[in-house]
Design a protein around this motif. Structure first.
Motif, mmCIF file in Angstrom:
data_model
loop_
_atom_site.group_PDB
_atom_site.id
_atom_site.type_symbol
_atom_site.label_atom_id
_atom_site.label_comp_id
_atom_site.label_asym_id
_atom_site.label_seq_id
_atom_site.Cartn_x
_atom_site.Cartn_y
_atom_site.Cartn_z
ATOM 1 N N LEU A 79 96.018 105.412 60.029
ATOM 2 C CA LEU A 79 96.040 104.262 59.133
ATOM 3 C C LEU A 79 95.521 103.020 59.856
ATOM 4 C CD1 LEU A 79 99.471 104.798 57.344
ATOM 5 C CD2 LEU A 79 97.198 105.550 56.624
ATOM 6 N N THR A 80 95.819 102.907 61.143
ATOM 7 C CA THR A 80 95.269 101.814 61.943
ATOM 8 C C THR A 80 93.752 101.902 61.992
ATOM 9 O OG1 THR A 80 97.285 101.821 63.286
ATOM 10 C CG2 THR A 80 95.378 100.663 64.179
ATOM 11 N N LEU A 81 93.226 103.108 62.144
ATOM 12 C CA LEU A 81 91.774 103.299 62.142
ATOM 13 C C LEU A 81 91.181 102.960 60.781
ATOM 14 C CD1 LEU A 81 91.591 106.597 64.214
ATOM 15 C CD2 LEU A 81 90.718 104.356 64.928
ATOM 16 N N GLN A 82 91.873 103.317 59.691
ATOM 17 C CA GLN A 82 91.378 102.956 58.363
ATOM 18 C C GLN A 82 91.313 101.438 58.200
ATOM 19 O OE1 GLN A 82 93.908 104.865 55.498
ATOM 20 N NE2 GLN A 82 92.955 106.863 55.736
ATOM 21 N N LEU A 83 92.358 100.756 58.651
ATOM 22 C CA LEU A 83 92.363 99.300 58.552
ATOM 23 C C LEU A 83 91.266 98.694 59.415
ATOM 24 C CD1 LEU A 83 93.817 96.845 57.346
ATOM 25 C CD2 LEU A 83 95.396 96.915 59.300
ATOM 26 N N ALA A 84 91.066 99.234 60.615
ATOM 27 C CA ALA A 84 89.985 98.762 61.478
ATOM 28 C C ALA A 84 88.633 98.938 60.802
ATOM 29 C CB ALA A 84 90.011 99.525 62.807
ATOM 30 N N HIS A 85 88.450 100.067 60.144
ATOM 31 C CA HIS A 85 87.185 100.355 59.459
ATOM 32 C C HIS A 85 86.987 99.410 58.277
ATOM 33 C CE1 HIS A 85 84.413 104.096 59.352
ATOM 34 N NE2 HIS A 85 83.743 103.028 58.968
ATOM 35 N N ALA A 86 88.072 99.131 57.548
ATOM 36 C CA ALA A 86 87.983 98.200 56.430
ATOM 37 C C ALA A 86 87.553 96.819 56.913
ATOM 38 C CB ALA A 86 89.329 98.132 55.712
ATOM 39 N N TYR A 87 88.096 96.383 58.037
ATOM 40 C CA TYR A 87 87.706 95.082 58.576
ATOM 41 C C TYR A 87 86.255 95.081 59.044
ATOM 42 C CZ TYR A 87 91.966 92.315 58.363
ATOM 43 O OH TYR A 87 93.017 91.558 57.920
ATOM 44 N N LEU A 88 85.767 96.192 59.551
ATOM 45 C CA LEU A 88 84.354 96.277 59.916
ATOM 46 C C LEU A 88 83.482 96.004 58.701
ATOM 47 C CD1 LEU A 88 82.111 97.083 61.994
ATOM 48 C CD2 LEU A 88 82.367 99.423 61.135
ATOM 49 N N PHE A 89 83.787 96.654 57.582
ATOM 50 C CA PHE A 89 82.997 96.461 56.367
ATOM 51 C C PHE A 89 83.227 95.085 55.752
ATOM 52 C CE2 PHE A 89 82.812 101.310 55.449
ATOM 53 C CZ PHE A 89 81.746 101.428 56.334
ATOM 54 N N ALA A 90 84.407 94.514 55.989
ATOM 55 C CA ALA A 90 84.700 93.192 55.445
ATOM 56 C C ALA A 90 84.119 92.072 56.303
ATOM 57 C CB ALA A 90 86.209 93.009 55.302
ATOM 58 N N GLY A 91 83.501 92.421 57.424
ATOM 59 C CA GLY A 91 82.826 91.417 58.240
ATOM 60 C C GLY A 91 83.682 90.737 59.273
ATOM 61 N N GLU A 92 84.772 91.383 59.717
ATOM 62 C CA GLU A 92 85.608 90.832 60.782
ATOM 63 C C GLU A 92 85.710 91.831 61.927
ATOM 64 O OE1 GLU A 92 89.024 88.396 60.249
ATOM 65 O OE2 GLU A 92 88.795 88.411 58.062
ATOM 66 N N PRO A 93 84.637 92.023 62.662
ATOM 67 C CA PRO A 93 84.642 93.048 63.716
ATOM 68 C C PRO A 93 85.589 92.752 64.861
ATOM 69 C CG PRO A 93 82.657 91.715 63.839
ATOM 70 C CD PRO A 93 83.341 91.338 62.556
ATOM 71 N N GLU A 94 85.996 91.475 65.039
ATOM 72 C CA GLU A 94 86.935 91.185 66.117
ATOM 73 C C GLU A 94 88.282 91.851 65.849
ATOM 74 O OE1 GLU A 94 87.189 87.991 63.017
ATOM 75 O OE2 GLU A 94 85.575 89.026 64.102
ATOM 76 N N LYS A 95 88.701 91.920 64.585
ATOM 77 C CA LYS A 95 89.932 92.632 64.264
ATOM 78 C C LYS A 95 89.725 94.136 64.384
ATOM 79 C CE LYS A 95 92.030 89.061 61.369
ATOM 80 N NZ LYS A 95 92.404 88.635 59.998
#
Length: 819
Positions: A627-643
């Protein structure tokens, strides 16, 4: 009330641990380290049942053979447990000069070290440095042997002098019932899983074979000088009798085993045995014993000869060749600089884990309690395989096993029609209505990536078409999917969940695109089904958001479903699927307002439920690595790669947890990660938590997909196809002159992609070379190093349009200057 064998096992382990008299498994030691009488009363009838099931500390390592049914688990002290057999093999040392038994399970954490021989190679090396200057090492791997290529797990145990001085002693092997996964899983539903009770143990000395209950156990290459088999001959109900009638007691009190070849225990199933090989070593000399564990079915003298037919070193050499060719010699190979080189190593390791978890073409999400087939898990796993070089396995899963799970009966499954539903026992029994969307999505993604396969056309009638019609025709009065358990971690089974609807939308979208690609007559019909579910989902989400505002909620978030208005807990993690893996934000498929709400939901989750990793207290009372990886991936697509970077760093660290100075896992995740292990027991919850299986196939797939998309991902493939280059690469990843990239990577655009990016911070310059790309695809490079001041494409200066550098289709090289 505890059953007799559960109570007896608990008592024997407790007494054996407190007296340091038995090789107590790592998980049991952790349970005793922070004991609580609380347990999951909804699942287990007693604390002893929960303990015998190893409910709380499900960590281990794994070896296995690709496409074979059974894996072997490796414990933290080198114990080897073939999952479905009734025994565990463990090695230890005995010093006849002092009468001391040296058990790696009882050593200080630093005395036992474990590692994977190479990340892509499923070989585990376990080393124990005993107090008497002797080192015990084990090399453990699994390989096919003989004409029928049946699987065998091989353990090569050796003793050597730690300091080079002459040393002598006994190298010993024990056969016991309890291993890394537990003793016996017995729950209120009547499931008896991993029942490891050893009611009969026999040593066939003429064959060098141990028989466990009705099957074969360890097979020795060389005869032991001593042996002893122990049981409960007088049917005693006294736990003390098990501590006295054991090889460890006999060695500690007399230095000799009982010489028996047969034992029974009809009370608790705690038979045990030990075998001894004396050694004398000095300098660099090693004394080695090889033991073979028949993982597949072997029986009779001919099979015994075949099991021993290939020397262990030759088996391992062939094992290395296979995995070198499979992992390092095929598929995309991420090129990562020194500071993040370990990410590429873990990429290869997780890819190998998925292949080991493949049972005859079915990727199972785990080797023990999850060793079966779920549409949900397999949709993500197959998609990952199709993108990292294992497309044959993905196609077999989608093209062979999905049709086998397609229901063609005329009955009902709860409120829904049976015909057209993708699902086996898991999906049917638990009303997992997400499965049709997942099946259609996975088939569609594969068909995009491997267009020459024709998989979409092959499966279109009846599977794609009628699976889509099932989604159209089996919804509630609000137009949403019915209540069900779905992903199980999203809330109650008597409520609806947006997770199902989001997957349904993604599946209908892919079904309609397949219909377009093959010219099917149902294109308009399928788009109509998509639009109808889209309208119903968007209307429901808007109503929920409005109702939450009306109630005074100041945060904007999408809860798990319309029946949970105002439910601000970790079940809202299901909304991350909006971004990944479904990419519904691309093209505003549900509308800009829903996109914004989904984006705000990410921030609500990050602020409330992330402390390093995602804490899923609402369902598991534990971290959720995948689930942490899913959230990380969502932030990648949302344009917040630092998170994304922070969440990725935590998850990678969680793949190598340590507790008490000892490695709990070697590059793998359980579905859950216990707070106690994550914190080395600085945080121990007051209530029990849930743990599933390790290595978790879905988590492995999520990692593969995330690292791949950090390096590049596709966008807007159906309108304006373009590729983002290095969208998740952070400035600290690249030093002076260092390069990052990937090559021969399959894409959703139907061709392969490769690039190499070099950073020269001394010149404030980035150079990108395109090695190959699908035709007609443009490129976007989001520069993360600073404000872009100049861009050159194929030697020609172009206008700066912001920090997102744009390069047209056909570009071979571009450079970027930044300030």
């Amino acid at each position: 009330m505890a059953q007799t064998h559960e109570w007896m096992f608990y008592e024997v382990m407790w007494r054996g641990w407190t007296r340091k008299a038995l090789p107590v498994p790592w998980w049991a030691r952790q349970a005793f380290r922070a004991w609580s009488d609380e347990f999951d009363r909804g699942t287990y009838e007693s604390k002893e049942a929960a303990f015998a099931s190893n409910a709380l500390y499900r960590y281990w390592h794994m070896v296995g053979v690709k496409d074979h049914r059974q894996e072997s688990l490796i414990g933290q002290a080198g114990e080897v447990e073939p999952v479905y057999d009734k025994y565990v093999l463990s090695f230890f040392l005995y010093d006849p000069a002092t009468g001391l038994t040296h058990l790696p399970q009882l050593a200080d954490g630093e005395a036992v070290e474990q590692r994977v021989l190479e990340p892509h190679l499923p070989t585990v090396v376990s080393t124990y440095r005993a107090d008497h200057h002797v080192t015990l090492a084990e090399r453990i791997f699994a390989a096919p042997v003989g004409a029928r290529q049946r699987a065998v797990t091989v353990v090569q145990a050796s003793a050597r002098s730690t300091d080079g001085a002459p040393r002598e002693g006994w190298l010993c092997a024990a056969v016991v019932p309890a291993g890394p996964s537990g003793f016996q899983r017995h729950d209120r539903q009547g499931r008896l899983l991993t029942d490891r009770r050893l009611t009969q143990l026999r040593y066939a000395a003429d064959q060098l074979l141990v028989e466990t209950n009705t099957g074969w156990g360890p097979v020795f290459d060389t005869a032991p000088e001593q042996f002893g088999v122990y049981g409960n001959p007088d049917h005693s109900h006294d736990p003390e009798s098990y501590l006295v009638r054991s090889p460890f007691h006999d060695l500690a009190h007399g230095g000799k085993l009982n010489g028996s070849t047969l034992a029974e225990d009809q009370i608790a199933g705690l038979c045990s045995a030990a075998f001894v090989w004396p050694f004398r070593v000095s300098g660099e000399e090693e004394f080695q014993v090889t033991v073979r564990l028949p993982v597949d079915t072997f029986q009779g003298s001919d099979d015994l000869a075949e099991l021993r037919s290939v020397p262990a070193d030759e088996l391992h050499a062939a094992h290395e060749v296979f995995w070198d060719r499979k992992i390092k010699g095929s598929g995309p190979q991420p090129e990562l600089p020194g500071g993040v080189f370990h990410l590429g190593a873990l990429f290869r390791q997780t890819r190998a884990q998925l292949l080991v978890l493949s049972d005859h073409g079915e990727i199972h999400p785990g080797p023990t309690v999850y060793d079966s087939f779920w549409i949900r898990d397999s949709s993500v796993e197959a998609t990952a395989c199709s993108l990292v070089g294992d497309e044959t396995l993905a196609e077999r899963q989608l093209g062979t096993h999905y049709p086998l799970k397609f229901n063609q009966g005329g009955g009902r499954i709860g409120p829904c029609a049976e015909y057209g539903f993708f699902g086996g026992p898991h999906e049917r029994d638990d009303r997992e209505w997400d499965s049709n969307g997942q099946a259609l999505w996975a088939i569609g993604r594969y068909d995009r990536t491997h267009r020459g396969s024709g998989l979409g056309a092959k499966l279109y009638t009846p599977y794609v078409r009628d699976g889509a019609r099932w989604l159209r025709d089996n919804r509630d009065g609000y137009g949403l999917l019915h209540s069900g358990w779905s992903a199980e971690h999203l809330g109650e089974r008597d409520k609806p969940h947006y997770w199902d609807d989001l997957w349904g939308l993604a599946g209908l979208y892919e079904a309609a695109r397949i219909a377009e690609r093959i010219g099917a007559p149902e294109v308009a019909e399928l788009w109509g089904a998509f639009d109808d579910l889209k309208a119903a989902t968007a209307a429901s989400v808007r109503w929920v958001l409005g109702e939450q505002r009306r109630r005074g909620e100041w945060e904007t978030y999408i809860p798990t479903g319309p029946g949970d208005v105002g439910r601000r807990d970790s079940t809202m993690i299901g909304a991350a699927a909006y971004f990944h893996p479904l990419r519904l934000h691309m093209g505003n498929k549900l509308g800009e307002d829903i996109d914004r709400a989904a984006r705000y939901t990410l921030d609500t989750m990050y602020g409330r439920f992330v402390t390093g990793g995602f804490r899923h207290d609402a369902a598991w009372n534990a971290y959720g690595p995948y689930l942490t990886l899913q959230l990380a991936h969502a932030y990648l697509f949302a344009g917040e790669p630092e998170k994304t970077d922070r969440l990725l760093a935590w998850t990678v660290d969680a793949a190598f947890p340590r507790a008490g100075g000892q490695a709990a896992a070697l590059g793998a995740w359980n579905e859950q990660h216990a707070y106690s292990v994550a914190s080395d027991f600085a945080e121990v919850p007051q209530r029990p938590w849930y743990m599933g299986d390790i290595p978790h196939g879905w988590a492995a797939a999520e990692y593969l997909l995330l690292l791949r998309d950090i390096l590049f991902f596709e966008a807007d493939e159906d309108r304006d196809p373009h590729l983002y280059i290095a969208p998740g690469v952070r400035p600290h990843w690249l030093g002076e002159g260092e390069t990052i990239g990937i090559d021969r990577a399959p894409t959703l655009l139907g061709g392969e992609f490769g690039y190499r990016l070099t950073h020269v911070p001394s010149e404030n310059r980035v150079a990108v070379e395109i090695l190959r790309a699908p035709q007609g695809v443009r490129f976007v490079y989001p520069c993360r190093f600073g404000r872009v001041t100049a861009v050159s494409v194929d030697g020609q200066a172009v206008d700066v349009t912001g920090d997102d550098v744009l390069a047209p289709s056909g570009t071979r090289r571009f450079t970027v200057a930044y300030a």
